[in-house]
Design a protein around this motif. Structure first.
Motif, PDB file in Angstrom:
ATOM      1  N   TRP A   1     -15.937  -1.124  -9.053  1.00  0.00           N
ATOM      2  CA  TRP A   1     -15.871  -2.327  -8.807  1.00  0.00           C
ATOM      3  C   TRP A   1     -14.794  -2.622  -7.580  1.00  0.00           C
ATOM      4  CZ3 TRP A   1     -13.217  -6.270 -12.812  1.00  0.00           C
ATOM      5  CH2 TRP A   1     -13.190  -7.482 -12.346  1.00  0.00           C
ATOM      6  N   THR A   2     -13.660  -2.210  -7.897  1.00  0.00           N
ATOM      7  CA  THR A   2     -12.479  -2.312  -6.973  1.00  0.00           C
ATOM      8  C   THR A   2     -12.699  -1.970  -5.534  1.00  0.00           C
ATOM      9  OG1 THR A   2     -10.925  -2.236  -9.077  1.00  0.00           O
ATOM     10  CG2 THR A   2      -9.861  -2.445  -6.841  1.00  0.00           C
ATOM     11  N   ALA A   3     -13.447  -0.714  -5.438  1.00  0.00           N
ATOM     12  CA  ALA A   3     -13.719  -0.373  -4.092  1.00  0.00           C
ATOM     13  C   ALA A   3     -14.494  -1.070  -3.403  1.00  0.00           C
ATOM     14  CB  ALA A   3     -14.084   1.236  -4.537  1.00  0.00           C
ATOM     15  N   TRP A   4     -15.493  -1.517  -4.190  1.00  0.00           N
ATOM     16  CA  TRP A   4     -16.582  -2.502  -3.662  1.00  0.00           C
ATOM     17  C   TRP A   4     -15.833  -3.587  -2.924  1.00  0.00           C
ATOM     18  CZ3 TRP A   4     -17.964  -7.422  -5.395  1.00  0.00           C
ATOM     19  CH2 TRP A   4     -19.070  -7.933  -4.696  1.00  0.00           C
ATOM     20  N   VAL A   5     -14.911  -4.295  -3.620  1.00  0.00           N
ATOM     21  CA  VAL A   5     -14.407  -5.508  -3.342  1.00  0.00           C
ATOM     22  C   VAL A   5     -13.463  -5.036  -2.096  1.00  0.00           C
ATOM     23  CG1 VAL A   5     -12.388  -7.183  -3.873  1.00  0.00           C
ATOM     24  CG2 VAL A   5     -14.236  -6.640  -5.538  1.00  0.00           C
ATOM     25  N   ALA A   6     -12.839  -3.813  -2.047  1.00  0.00           N
ATOM     26  CA  ALA A   6     -11.952  -3.452  -0.904  1.00  0.00           C
ATOM     27  C   ALA A   6     -12.778  -3.383   0.242  1.00  0.00           C
ATOM     28  CB  ALA A   6     -11.147  -2.045  -1.301  1.00  0.00           C
ATOM     29  N   ARG A   7     -13.950  -2.732   0.222  1.00  0.00           N
ATOM     30  CA  ARG A   7     -14.727  -2.636   1.495  1.00  0.00           C
ATOM     31  C   ARG A   7     -15.125  -3.978   1.975  1.00  0.00           C
ATOM     32  NH1 ARG A   7     -17.124   1.783  -1.505  1.00  0.00           N
ATOM     33  NH2 ARG A   7     -18.478   0.293  -2.196  1.00  0.00           N
ATOM     34  N   GLY A   8     -15.364  -5.082   0.958  1.00  0.00           N
ATOM     35  CA  GLY A   8     -15.759  -6.350   1.415  1.00  0.00           C
ATOM     36  C   GLY A   8     -14.751  -7.011   2.119  1.00  0.00           C
ATOM     37  N   THR A   9     -13.440  -6.941   1.515  1.00  0.00           N
ATOM     38  CA  THR A   9     -12.394  -7.457   2.152  1.00  0.00           C
ATOM     39  C   THR A   9     -11.559  -6.804   3.181  1.00  0.00           C
ATOM     40  OG1 THR A   9     -10.750  -6.978   0.275  1.00  0.00           O
ATOM     41  CG2 THR A   9     -12.185  -9.112  -0.139  1.00  0.00           C
ATOM     42  N   ASP A  10     -11.959  -5.613   3.248  1.00  0.00           N
ATOM     43  CA  ASP A  10     -11.354  -4.658   4.349  1.00  0.00           C
ATOM     44  C   ASP A  10      -9.931  -4.486   3.976  1.00  0.00           C
ATOM     45  OD1 ASP A  10     -11.235  -2.853   6.490  1.00  0.00           O
ATOM     46  OD2 ASP A  10     -10.805  -4.673   8.000  1.00  0.00           O
ATOM     47  N   SER A  11      -9.433  -4.203   2.896  1.00  0.00           N
ATOM     48  CA  SER A  11      -8.174  -4.146   2.280  1.00  0.00           C
ATOM     49  C   SER A  11      -7.686  -2.865   2.028  1.00  0.00           C
ATOM     50  CB  SER A  11      -7.647  -5.290   1.042  1.00  0.00           C
ATOM     51  OG  SER A  11      -6.412  -4.946   0.773  1.00  0.00           O
ATOM     52  N   ARG A  12      -6.837  -2.228   2.488  1.00  0.00           N
ATOM     53  CA  ARG A  12      -6.309  -0.871   2.072  1.00  0.00           C
ATOM     54  C   ARG A  12      -5.666  -0.923   0.698  1.00  0.00           C
ATOM     55  NH1 ARG A  12      -4.209   1.920   7.888  1.00  0.00           N
ATOM     56  NH2 ARG A  12      -6.310   2.086   8.978  1.00  0.00           N
ATOM     57  N   LEU A  13      -5.166  -2.110   0.512  1.00  0.00           N
ATOM     58  CA  LEU A  13      -4.208  -2.258  -0.417  1.00  0.00           C
ATOM     59  C   LEU A  13      -5.054  -2.245  -1.699  1.00  0.00           C
ATOM     60  CD1 LEU A  13      -1.523  -2.932  -2.217  1.00  0.00           C
ATOM     61  CD2 LEU A  13      -1.710  -5.136  -1.684  1.00  0.00           C
TER      62      LEU A  13
ATOM     63  N   THR B   1       0.905  -1.119  -0.041  1.00  0.00           N
ATOM     64  CA  THR B   1       0.000  -0.100   0.125  1.00  0.00           C
ATOM     65  C   THR B   1       0.923   1.120   0.046  1.00  0.00           C
ATOM     66  OG1 THR B   1      -1.849  -1.270   1.188  1.00  0.00           O
ATOM     67  CG2 THR B   1      -1.850   1.431   1.143  1.00  0.00           C
ATOM     68  N   LEU B   2       2.008   1.280   0.793  1.00  0.00           N
ATOM     69  CA  LEU B   2       2.811   2.266   0.792  1.00  0.00           C
ATOM     70  C   LEU B   2       3.362   2.625  -0.521  1.00  0.00           C
ATOM     71  CD1 LEU B   2       4.180   4.358   2.969  1.00  0.00           C
ATOM     72  CD2 LEU B   2       6.243   2.866   2.880  1.00  0.00           C
ATOM     73  N   ILE B   3       3.924   1.452  -1.290  1.00  0.00           N
ATOM     74  CA  ILE B   3       4.545   1.411  -2.663  1.00  0.00           C
ATOM     75  C   ILE B   3       3.364   2.128  -3.700  1.00  0.00           C
ATOM     76  CG2 ILE B   3       5.441   0.252  -4.493  1.00  0.00           C
ATOM     77  CD1 ILE B   3       6.565  -1.681  -2.531  1.00  0.00           C
ATOM     78  N   MET B   4       2.139   1.735  -3.323  1.00  0.00           N
ATOM     79  CA  MET B   4       1.221   2.292  -4.085  1.00  0.00           C
ATOM     80  C   MET B   4       1.085   3.795  -4.036  1.00  0.00           C
ATOM     81  SD  MET B   4      -0.115   0.199  -6.208  1.00  0.00           S
ATOM     82  CE  MET B   4      -1.744   0.915  -6.578  1.00  0.00           C
ATOM     83  N   GLY B   5       1.099   4.426  -2.704  1.00  0.00           N
ATOM     84  CA  GLY B   5       1.042   5.638  -2.585  1.00  0.00           C
ATOM     85  C   GLY B   5       2.141   6.485  -3.061  1.00  0.00           C
ATOM     86  N   VAL B   6       3.338   5.987  -3.114  1.00  0.00           N
ATOM     87  CA  VAL B   6       4.389   6.446  -3.789  1.00  0.00           C
ATOM     88  C   VAL B   6       4.125   6.559  -5.186  1.00  0.00           C
ATOM     89  CG1 VAL B   6       6.995   6.164  -4.088  1.00  0.00           C
ATOM     90  CG2 VAL B   6       5.979   5.942  -1.854  1.00  0.00           C
ATOM     91  N   VAL B   7       3.857   5.517  -5.790  1.00  0.00           N
ATOM     92  CA  VAL B   7       3.691   5.680  -7.417  1.00  0.00           C
ATOM     93  C   VAL B   7       2.498   6.694  -7.724  1.00  0.00           C
ATOM     94  CG1 VAL B   7       2.792   4.157  -9.269  1.00  0.00           C
ATOM     95  CG2 VAL B   7       4.230   3.201  -7.580  1.00  0.00           C
ATOM     96  N   ILE B   8       1.381   6.811  -7.187  1.00  0.00           N
ATOM     97  CA  ILE B   8       0.518   7.694  -7.318  1.00  0.00           C
ATOM     98  C   ILE B   8       0.960   8.975  -7.216  1.00  0.00           C
ATOM     99  CG2 ILE B   8      -1.846   8.551  -6.682  1.00  0.00           C
ATOM    100  CD1 ILE B   8      -2.548   5.515  -6.063  1.00  0.00           C
ATOM    101  N   SER B   9       1.694   9.181  -5.928  1.00  0.00           N
ATOM    102  CA  SER B   9       2.011  10.573  -5.624  1.00  0.00           C
ATOM    103  C   SER B   9       3.055  10.977  -6.937  1.00  0.00           C
ATOM    104  CB  SER B   9       2.734  10.719  -4.607  1.00  0.00           C
ATOM    105  OG  SER B   9       1.907  10.640  -3.374  1.00  0.00           O
ATOM    106  N   VAL B  10       3.828  10.232  -7.374  1.00  0.00           N
ATOM    107  CA  VAL B  10       5.083  10.428  -8.242  1.00  0.00           C
ATOM    108  C   VAL B  10       4.346  10.658  -9.631  1.00  0.00           C
ATOM    109  CG1 VAL B  10       6.708   9.548  -9.742  1.00  0.00           C
ATOM    110  CG2 VAL B  10       6.843   9.335  -7.194  1.00  0.00           C
TER     111      VAL B  10
END
Length: 383
Positions: free
Chosen positions: A141-153, A89-98
């Motif tokens: 779609w991905t946000a719906w799955v994230a809420r169901g799996t409780d995954s910040r990643l 998740t930290l890596i994704m945050g860096v990628v999106i910021s860059v």
């Protein structure tokens, strides 16, 4: 601990399924934008197409981080692998910021450059619009799955899709502006969108960094934990409530206070009830460590602190006492022995200092629970 959709038989409701599906859709959209950008003569759309292809790398990071992070514990990782998911998740945050910063830099360069002499074709508009619809669908779609799996990643990947949708909006505005003679519309739109993308990246970075450094969970979760404890029979009090996250999993450490008259089995039953209640009542809880203390211990600590404070106050109220330090309580057969150091004027004679100590000792022995007092006399200014 499995979450809502994690045990689903439908691949599209799982973290791995939505990531693999999103990767395939990214490739398809990337080829469409590349073709339309080439035929329609839109540099903005071509750049957006390359961006879609680069998403495959982040999809791989998400997929590996999610799969490894949710692997069961083993001998070398008794607390599981949740930190891997947090790291991803930290890596994704860096990628999106860059990504946001890079978009802003490119936009500034294009804004100061020469406009293209040929406006983009109408096909570029259609491809950009298709990309917006597709990426927004991926986000939901991905946000719906994230809420169901409780995954910040998985949620971070959802927001990555949303940033792609926004970059496609910028490309659409750029194509429209260029076709209508406003060549500078594209870079201006990109700059605005890039600011939002950087904020999304920062919003992902901070929680991931806090989880990696074992920061305490949010106040809302602590309130739920405390409310749960208040409904458990046998818990007389609690303190040192600590909770941290590792990926989607929550680890709780808590000290509970029980009746000191309980035997070991009864105390264990209360601790087990606490653990069960938190595992089932607080979402995402993986493990609970419960420490048992007799309620009488806390009461005794508070009583001794008050007694020390009152002894110091009485000493300072005693005529001739100029200072107090080192108030100590020593349990003995008669109740409690107070050992206290006082400061008196160096001009006093021994008899006068003795009388001050004698008066103070008499006052301290009148306190409830005090059997005797030992007074040490020091010269004021020498301590």
């Amino acid at each position: 601990m499995k979450q809502l959709n994690e045990s689903s038989n439908n691949w599209w409701a799982t973290g791995e399924g939505v990531t693999l599906g999103g990767g395939v859709i990214n490739v398809v959209i990337g080829f469409i934008k590349f073709f339309a950008g080439s035929v329609g003569g839109s540099p903005a759309l071509l750049a957006d197409a390359l961006h879609s292809f680069s998403d495959l790398a982040t999809d791989i990071v998400v997929l590996l981080g999610y799969r490894i992070g949710r692997a069961p514990e083993d001998d070398k990782h008794p607390w599981g692998h949740g930190k891997i998911e947090t790291l991803a998740t930290l890596i994704m945050g860096v990628v999106i910021s860059v990504l946001g910063v890079g978009m802003a830099i490119d936009a500034v360069i294009n804004l100061t450059g020469e406009p293209s002499p040929t406006p983009p074709g109408i096909i570029a508009l259609g491809a950009a619009l298709l990309s917006i619809v597709g990426k927004e669908g991926l986000f939901r779609w991905t946000a719906w799955v994230a809420r169901g799996t409780d995954s910040r990643l998985i949620l971070s990947n959802a927001w990555h899709h949303r940033t792609d949708s926004l970059s496609s909006i910028a490309a659409l505005l750029g194509v429209w502006a260029a076709r209508n003679g406003f060549w500078w519309g594209d870079p201006l739109a990109v700059i605005v969108v890039s600011l939002f993308i950087v904020k999304v990246g920062a919003d992902l970075l901070l929680p991931a960094y806090q989880d990696l450094t074992d920061a305490s969970v949010e106040d809302e979760t602590l309130i739920i934990i405390e409310e749960t404890l208040g409904n458990i029979q046998g818990v007389k009090g609690y303190h040192n409530v600590r909770a941290r996250r590792a990926g989607a999993e929550l680890f709780i450490d808590i000290d509970i206070e029980v009746d000191g008259g309980l035997n070991v089995i009864q105390g264990h039953d209360v601790a087990r009830a606490v653990k069960t209640a938190l595992l089932t009542g607080v979402k995402g809880t993986r493990d609970v460590m419960v420490h048992i203390e007799p309620i009488e211990a806390r009461v005794e600590v508070e009583r001794r602190e008050l007694l020390q404070k009152r002894a110091a106050e009485i000493a300072l109220e005693t005529q001739g006492v100029l200072g107090v330090h080192g108030v100590r309580l020593i349990p003995d057969a008669s109740g409690c022995l107070i050992n206290i150091d006082i400061e008196v004027s160096p001009d006093l004679i021994i008899k006068e200092a003795h009388e001050i100590a004698h008066n103070l000792k008499y006052k301290l022995k009148e306190l409830e629970g005090v059997g005797d007092a030992v007074i040490h006399v020091d010269l004021h200014g020498d301590v």
